[in-house]
Design a protein around this motif. Sequence first.
Motif, PDB file in Angstrom:
ATOM      1  N   PRO A 159       0.805  -1.232   0.000  1.00  0.00           N
ATOM      2  CA  PRO A 159       0.000   0.000   0.000  1.00  0.00           C
ATOM      3  C   PRO A 159       0.838   1.282   0.000  1.00  0.00           C
ATOM      4  CG  PRO A 159      -0.849  -1.562   1.597  1.00  0.00           C
ATOM      5  CD  PRO A 159       0.435  -2.137   1.074  1.00  0.00           C
ATOM      6  N   HIS A 160       2.099   1.200   0.412  1.00  0.00           N
ATOM      7  CA  HIS A 160       2.936   2.396   0.507  1.00  0.00           C
ATOM      8  C   HIS A 160       3.900   2.551  -0.661  1.00  0.00           C
ATOM      9  CE1 HIS A 160       1.352   3.009   4.479  1.00  0.00           C
ATOM     10  NE2 HIS A 160       1.674   1.773   4.803  1.00  0.00           N
ATOM     11  N   GLU A 161       3.966   1.570  -1.554  1.00  0.00           N
ATOM     12  CA  GLU A 161       4.885   1.638  -2.681  1.00  0.00           C
ATOM     13  C   GLU A 161       4.106   1.745  -3.989  1.00  0.00           C
ATOM     14  OE1 GLU A 161       7.608  -1.613  -2.805  1.00  0.00           O
ATOM     15  OE2 GLU A 161       8.021  -1.489  -0.668  1.00  0.00           O
ATOM     16  N   PRO A 162       4.526   2.634  -4.873  1.00  0.00           N
ATOM     17  CA  PRO A 162       3.846   2.718  -6.172  1.00  0.00           C
ATOM     18  C   PRO A 162       4.217   1.526  -7.055  1.00  0.00           C
ATOM     19  CG  PRO A 162       5.704   4.210  -6.112  1.00  0.00           C
ATOM     20  CD  PRO A 162       5.567   3.625  -4.733  1.00  0.00           C
ATOM     21  N   GLU A 163       3.390   1.279  -8.053  1.00  0.00           N
ATOM     22  CA  GLU A 163       3.664   0.187  -8.991  1.00  0.00           C
ATOM     23  C   GLU A 163       4.875   0.539  -9.837  1.00  0.00           C
ATOM     24  OE1 GLU A 163       1.388  -2.231 -12.570  1.00  0.00           O
ATOM     25  OE2 GLU A 163       0.276  -0.882 -11.266  1.00  0.00           O
ATOM     26  N   ARG A 164       5.713  -0.448 -10.109  1.00  0.00           N
ATOM     27  CA  ARG A 164       6.913  -0.215 -10.906  1.00  0.00           C
ATOM     28  C   ARG A 164       6.550   0.088 -12.346  1.00  0.00           C
ATOM     29  NH1 ARG A 164      11.381  -4.565 -10.155  1.00  0.00           N
ATOM     30  NH2 ARG A 164      12.416  -2.996 -11.423  1.00  0.00           N
ATOM     31  N   LEU A 165       7.379   0.905 -12.998  1.00  0.00           N
ATOM     32  CA  LEU A 165       7.187   1.285 -14.385  1.00  0.00           C
ATOM     33  C   LEU A 165       7.540   0.101 -15.283  1.00  0.00           C
ATOM     34  CD1 LEU A 165       6.441   3.884 -15.933  1.00  0.00           C
ATOM     35  CD2 LEU A 165       8.869   4.350 -16.127  1.00  0.00           C
ATOM     36  N   SER A 166       6.711  -0.180 -16.280  1.00  0.00           N
ATOM     37  CA  SER A 166       6.994  -1.300 -17.166  1.00  0.00           C
ATOM     38  C   SER A 166       8.201  -0.980 -18.042  1.00  0.00           C
ATOM     39  CB  SER A 166       5.788  -1.607 -18.045  1.00  0.00           C
ATOM     40  OG  SER A 166       5.613  -0.594 -19.010  1.00  0.00           O
ATOM     41  N   GLN A 167       8.821  -2.027 -18.554  1.00  0.00           N
ATOM     42  CA  GLN A 167      10.006  -1.854 -19.391  1.00  0.00           C
ATOM     43  C   GLN A 167       9.660  -1.090 -20.665  1.00  0.00           C
ATOM     44  OE1 GLN A 167      11.894  -5.493 -20.486  1.00  0.00           O
ATOM     45  NE2 GLN A 167      13.754  -4.480 -21.203  1.00  0.00           N
ATOM     46  N   ARG A 168       8.471  -1.312 -21.197  1.00  0.00           N
ATOM     47  CA  ARG A 168       8.048  -0.610 -22.411  1.00  0.00           C
ATOM     48  C   ARG A 168       8.015   0.899 -22.187  1.00  0.00           C
ATOM     49  NH1 ARG A 168       2.132  -1.103 -23.771  1.00  0.00           N
ATOM     50  NH2 ARG A 168       1.962   1.125 -23.839  1.00  0.00           N
ATOM     51  N   TRP A 169       7.410   1.329 -21.080  1.00  0.00           N
ATOM     52  CA  TRP A 169       7.342   2.762 -20.798  1.00  0.00           C
ATOM     53  C   TRP A 169       8.705   3.339 -20.459  1.00  0.00           C
ATOM     54  CZ3 TRP A 169       4.255   6.263 -22.313  1.00  0.00           C
ATOM     55  CH2 TRP A 169       2.942   5.939 -22.627  1.00  0.00           C
ATOM     56  N   THR A 170       9.561   2.546 -19.854  1.00  0.00           N
ATOM     57  CA  THR A 170      10.917   3.007 -19.585  1.00  0.00           C
ATOM     58  C   THR A 170      11.640   3.317 -20.889  1.00  0.00           C
ATOM     59  OG1 THR A 170      10.980   1.672 -17.571  1.00  0.00           O
ATOM     60  CG2 THR A 170      13.085   2.436 -18.441  1.00  0.00           C
ATOM     61  N   LEU A 171      11.518   2.429 -21.869  1.00  0.00           N
ATOM     62  CA  LEU A 171      12.159   2.658 -23.168  1.00  0.00           C
ATOM     63  C   LEU A 171      11.548   3.852 -23.895  1.00  0.00           C
ATOM     64  CD1 LEU A 171      12.527  -1.012 -24.442  1.00  0.00           C
ATOM     65  CD2 LEU A 171      14.340   0.527 -23.685  1.00  0.00           C
ATOM     66  N   ILE A 172      10.242   3.995 -23.834  1.00  0.00           N
ATOM     67  CA  ILE A 172       9.566   5.121 -24.501  1.00  0.00           C
ATOM     68  C   ILE A 172      10.032   6.441 -23.901  1.00  0.00           C
ATOM     69  CG2 ILE A 172       7.330   6.282 -24.769  1.00  0.00           C
ATOM     70  CD1 ILE A 172       6.082   3.483 -25.100  1.00  0.00           C
ATOM     71  N   LEU A 173      10.045   6.547 -22.580  1.00  0.00           N
ATOM     72  CA  LEU A 173      10.434   7.794 -21.932  1.00  0.00           C
ATOM     73  C   LEU A 173      11.917   8.101 -22.120  1.00  0.00           C
ATOM     74  CD1 LEU A 173       8.315   7.545 -18.679  1.00  0.00           C
ATOM     75  CD2 LEU A 173       7.889   8.945 -20.701  1.00  0.00           C
ATOM     76  N   LEU A 174      12.753   7.073 -22.131  1.00  0.00           N
ATOM     77  CA  LEU A 174      14.175   7.280 -22.373  1.00  0.00           C
ATOM     78  C   LEU A 174      14.414   7.795 -23.792  1.00  0.00           C
ATOM     79  CD1 LEU A 174      17.056   7.044 -21.303  1.00  0.00           C
ATOM     80  CD2 LEU A 174      17.071   4.708 -22.154  1.00  0.00           C
ATOM     81  N   ALA A 175      13.734   7.202 -24.768  1.00  0.00           N
ATOM     82  CA  ALA A 175      13.870   7.657 -26.156  1.00  0.00           C
ATOM     83  C   ALA A 175      13.359   9.085 -26.320  1.00  0.00           C
ATOM     84  CB  ALA A 175      13.119   6.709 -27.088  1.00  0.00           C
ATOM     85  N   ALA A 176      12.265   9.424 -25.659  1.00  0.00           N
ATOM     86  CA  ALA A 176      11.736  10.780 -25.729  1.00  0.00           C
ATOM     87  C   ALA A 176      12.713  11.774 -25.109  1.00  0.00           C
ATOM     88  CB  ALA A 176      10.384  10.849 -25.024  1.00  0.00           C
ATOM     89  N   PHE A 177      13.331  11.398 -24.008  1.00  0.00           N
ATOM     90  CA  PHE A 177      14.314  12.264 -23.363  1.00  0.00           C
ATOM     91  C   PHE A 177      15.524  12.498 -24.270  1.00  0.00           C
ATOM     92  CE2 PHE A 177      18.162  12.769 -20.801  1.00  0.00           C
ATOM     93  CZ  PHE A 177      17.843  13.918 -20.107  1.00  0.00           C
ATOM     94  N   VAL A 178      16.024  11.437 -24.889  1.00  0.00           N
ATOM     95  CA  VAL A 178      17.183  11.564 -25.778  1.00  0.00           C
ATOM     96  C   VAL A 178      16.832  12.426 -26.986  1.00  0.00           C
ATOM     97  CG1 VAL A 178      18.728  10.273 -27.306  1.00  0.00           C
ATOM     98  CG2 VAL A 178      18.273   9.442 -24.989  1.00  0.00           C
ATOM     99  N   ALA A 179      15.677  12.186 -27.584  1.00  0.00           N
ATOM    100  CA  ALA A 179      15.260  12.995 -28.736  1.00  0.00           C
ATOM    101  C   ALA A 179      15.116  14.462 -28.337  1.00  0.00           C
ATOM    102  CB  ALA A 179      13.947  12.466 -29.301  1.00  0.00           C
ATOM    103  N   GLY A 180      14.524  14.711 -27.194  1.00  0.00           N
ATOM    104  CA  GLY A 180      14.374  16.077 -26.723  1.00  0.00           C
ATOM    105  C   GLY A 180      15.714  16.748 -26.455  1.00  0.00           C
TER     106      GLY A 180
END
Length: 56
Positions: free
Chosen positions: A7-28
């Motif tokens: 109840p006190h820990e958020p759900e971990r980010l999926s590997q797919r979203w990790t790759l999407i956000l990393l690619a968006a950060f690099v492109a930006g």
Amino acid sequence: MANRTTPHEPERLSQRWTLILLAAFVAGAVVFALAGPLPALGAAAATALGLHQLMA
């Protein structure tokens, strides 16, 4: 591997979203260095949306 949460820990980010956000950060970051902050924001958003639709 299942996401184990308490109840006190958020759900971990999926590997797919990790790759999407990393690619968006690099492109930006690349576009920011070449053209400035506003185009960088657009490039990051377009990358995230495009990869999300492509991987869905």
